[in-house]
Design an enzyme around this catalytic site. Structure first.
Site, mmCIF file in Angstrom:
data_model
loop_
_atom_site.group_PDB
_atom_site.id
_atom_site.type_symbol
_atom_site.label_atom_id
_atom_site.label_comp_id
_atom_site.label_asym_id
_atom_site.label_seq_id
_atom_site.Cartn_x
_atom_site.Cartn_y
_atom_site.Cartn_z
ATOM 1 N N HIS A 1 -4.601 -3.273 6.587
ATOM 2 C CA HIS A 1 -4.397 -3.564 5.166
ATOM 3 C C HIS A 1 -5.738 -4.043 4.604
ATOM 4 C CE1 HIS A 1 -3.009 -5.058 1.379
ATOM 5 N NE2 HIS A 1 -3.517 -6.242 1.656
ATOM 6 N N ASP B 1 0.841 -1.203 0.000
ATOM 7 C CA ASP B 1 0.000 0.000 0.000
ATOM 8 C C ASP B 1 0.878 1.256 0.000
ATOM 9 O OD1 ASP B 1 -2.362 -1.712 0.429
ATOM 10 O OD2 ASP B 1 -1.441 -2.036 2.383
HETATM 11 P P1 NAI Z 1 -2.068 -18.442 -3.694
HETATM 12 O O1 NAI Z 1 -3.423 -19.016 -3.473
HETATM 13 O O2 NAI Z 1 -1.474 -18.435 -5.061
HETATM 14 O O3 NAI Z 1 -1.022 -19.233 -2.766
HETATM 15 C C1 NAI Z 1 -1.271 -19.537 -1.433
HETATM 16 C C2 NAI Z 1 -0.467 -20.767 -1.101
HETATM 17 O O4 NAI Z 1 -0.557 -20.985 0.306
HETATM 18 C C3 NAI Z 1 -0.953 -22.047 -1.766
HETATM 19 O O5 NAI Z 1 0.113 -22.699 -2.418
HETATM 20 C C4 NAI Z 1 -1.490 -22.883 -0.598
HETATM 21 O O6 NAI Z 1 -1.302 -24.277 -0.801
HETATM 22 C C5 NAI Z 1 -0.625 -22.360 0.537
HETATM 23 N N1 NAI Z 1 -1.180 -22.585 1.865
HETATM 24 C C6 NAI Z 1 -2.471 -22.559 2.280
HETATM 25 N N2 NAI Z 1 -2.573 -22.863 3.569
HETATM 26 C C7 NAI Z 1 -1.313 -23.084 4.011
HETATM 27 C C8 NAI Z 1 -0.766 -23.456 5.260
HETATM 28 N N3 NAI Z 1 -1.556 -23.693 6.325
HETATM 29 N N4 NAI Z 1 0.572 -23.595 5.366
HETATM 30 C C9 NAI Z 1 1.374 -23.405 4.294
HETATM 31 N N5 NAI Z 1 0.909 -23.061 3.077
HETATM 32 C C10 NAI Z 1 -0.413 -22.902 2.936
HETATM 33 O O7 NAI Z 1 -2.111 -16.983 -3.074
HETATM 34 P P2 NAI Z 1 -1.106 -15.761 -3.300
HETATM 35 O O8 NAI Z 1 -1.526 -14.979 -4.471
HETATM 36 O O9 NAI Z 1 0.290 -16.262 -3.230
HETATM 37 O O10 NAI Z 1 -1.443 -14.863 -2.014
HETATM 38 C C11 NAI Z 1 -1.165 -15.311 -0.706
HETATM 39 C C12 NAI Z 1 -1.805 -14.404 0.321
HETATM 40 O O11 NAI Z 1 -1.259 -13.094 0.267
HETATM 41 C C13 NAI Z 1 -3.325 -14.225 0.155
HETATM 42 O O12 NAI Z 1 -3.909 -14.308 1.437
HETATM 43 C C14 NAI Z 1 -3.446 -12.805 -0.363
HETATM 44 O O13 NAI Z 1 -4.681 -12.236 -0.017
HETATM 45 C C15 NAI Z 1 -2.307 -12.146 0.372
HETATM 46 N N6 NAI Z 1 -1.857 -10.860 -0.173
HETATM 47 C C16 NAI Z 1 -1.504 -9.876 0.732
HETATM 48 C C17 NAI Z 1 -1.066 -8.646 0.326
HETATM 49 C C18 NAI Z 1 -0.693 -7.580 1.303
HETATM 50 O O14 NAI Z 1 -0.439 -6.457 0.864
HETATM 51 N N7 NAI Z 1 -0.645 -7.806 2.614
HETATM 52 C C19 NAI Z 1 -0.947 -8.345 -1.115
HETATM 53 C C20 NAI Z 1 -1.311 -9.441 -1.981
HETATM 54 C C21 NAI Z 1 -1.744 -10.648 -1.517
#
Ligand code: NAI
Length: 328
Positions: free
Chosen positions: A187, A159
């Site tokens: 966030h 952000d």
């Molecule tokens: P994604 O769905 O591509 O990957 C998430 C991964 O986490 C998957 O491979 C899944 O198997 C794994 N996972 C789920 N539960 C787990 C656990 N208990 N232990 C270990 N691994 C686990 O999602 P992406 O795009 O990589 O995003 C990840 C997170 O980041 C989402 O929650 C998204 O909302 C968040 N995010 C936060 C931002 C911020 O500014 N704070 C910005 C963009 C995304």
């Protein structure tokens, strides 16, 4: 030669993981002279894809990468961790109420917090990226009573970077001319990007912009809704810029803010600026020698006060909800 730093990344097989791991291994997280060992934590269904990513990491022959291990057990994944990037989370799916979302994530972040408590290195630093990041960080922190609370942080650096970019575009300034921007609060869509203390090439940013309507109706909503705009345009969420922000967050935490500048981090409140103690809220912070401090003494005008209060109120509601669910 230096001992490698153990970096645990959860959600390693996801979108952000794919954009993040290569940059960590190349030295961008901690510094070009710091060897790292990666510990990838996934759920069982993600193990095979994580192994594929590890094969590619091998194929880069990164000079600083001294090992990769893959786990589906948090206790093993956080063993000896010096830095933990908690990226994996349960996304909100259709029809999911906030309570469902919070309990699903509680099921992830509570055991991970406990595993960090029991197995991580004494100097552990935690960044929570997985949403709802601030409250997930609170859940993990509450499950780790032996780790100093301030080691649990949540990411608002994306952000922060988005706000710098929008402000640069509006004023024709270079991004490097913009200092002291602040993201306050959660966030989420209620976050407040504050330019009243920001500087553009040494001049007050709000005075340079001199357009409160643009601030209220364009700048703030553009920054707050940027994630949705990326999904709309790209057909996938903002993974590379999120990974970049995670790199920036940890790099700044470890290596310090530049003189005369600050950054934004979600951190446990000490009560500064009327933010209730204990909730994990974004603040302006300076960092030095691996520690951060909230920038004190800023005048908060009415425009800012109302927006900070609204975002903090949302964080308090989330805290109360996870308390009621027995997650903290
Ligand atoms: P994604 O769905 O591509 O990957 C998430 C991964 O986490 C998957 O491979 C899944 O198997 C794994 N996972 C789920 N539960 C787990 C656990 N208990 N232990 C270990 N691994 C686990 O999602 P992406 O795009 O990589 O995003 C990840 C997170 O980041 C989402 O929650 C998204 O909302 C968040 N995010 C936060 C931002 C911020 O500014 N704070 C910005 C963009 C995304």
């Amino acid at each position: 030669t230096r001992t490698p730093v153990n970096v645990t990344v959860t959600g390693a097989a996801g979108q952000i993981g794919y954009a993040l791991l290569f940059r960590i291994a190349s030295g961008q997280l901690l510094g070009a002279d710091v060897p790292v060992k990666l510990r990838l934590l996934e759920i069982p269904q993600g193990m095979k894809a994580a192994e594929g990513t590890a094969m590619e990491l091998d194929d880069c022959a990164f000079p600083l990468l001294k090992g990769i291990d893959i786990f589906d057990d948090p206790n093993a994944g956080f063993e000896g961790a010096n830095v933990a990037l908690l990226v994996g989370a349960r996304p909100r799916t259709k029809g999911m109420e906030r309570g469902d979302l919070l309990s699903a994530n509680g099921g992830i972040f509570k055991p991970q917090g406990k595993a960090i408590n029991d197995h991580a290195a004494d100097d552990i630093k935690v960044l929570v990226v997985g949403n709802p990041a601030n409250t997930n960080a609170l859940i993990a922190q509450a499950a780790a009573p032996d780790v100093p609370a301030e080691r649990f942080t949540a990411m608002t650096r994306l952000d922060h970077n988005r706000a710098i970019s929008q402000l640069a575009a509006k004023t024709g300034a270079d991004v490097t001319d913009i200092k002291r921007l602040t993201i306050w609060g959660n966030h989420s869509a209620t976050q407040y990007p504050d330019i009243f203390h920001a500087e553009i090439a040494g001049k007050n940013a709000a005075e340079v912009v001199n357009d409160e309507l643009w601030l209220a109706d364009t700048f703030i909503p553009t920054v707050a809704k940027r994630g949705a705009a990326i999904i709309e345009a790209r057909g996938a969420s903002s993974a590379a810029s999120a990974a970049n922000a995670a790199i920036d967050h940890v790099h700044t935490w470890v290596n310090g803010t530049a003189a005369g500048d600050w950054t934004s981090m979600g951190i446990p409140s000490d009560g500064s600026y009327g933010v209730p103690e204990g909730i994990i809220s974004s603040f302006p912070v300076t960092t030095k020698d691996g520690k951060y401090e909230i920038v004190q003494g800023l005048d908060i005008n009415e425009f800012s006060r109302a927006r900070i209060d609204a975002s903090v109120a949302e964080l308090v509601e989330e805290r109360d909800a996870v308390r009621e669910l027995g997650l903290i």
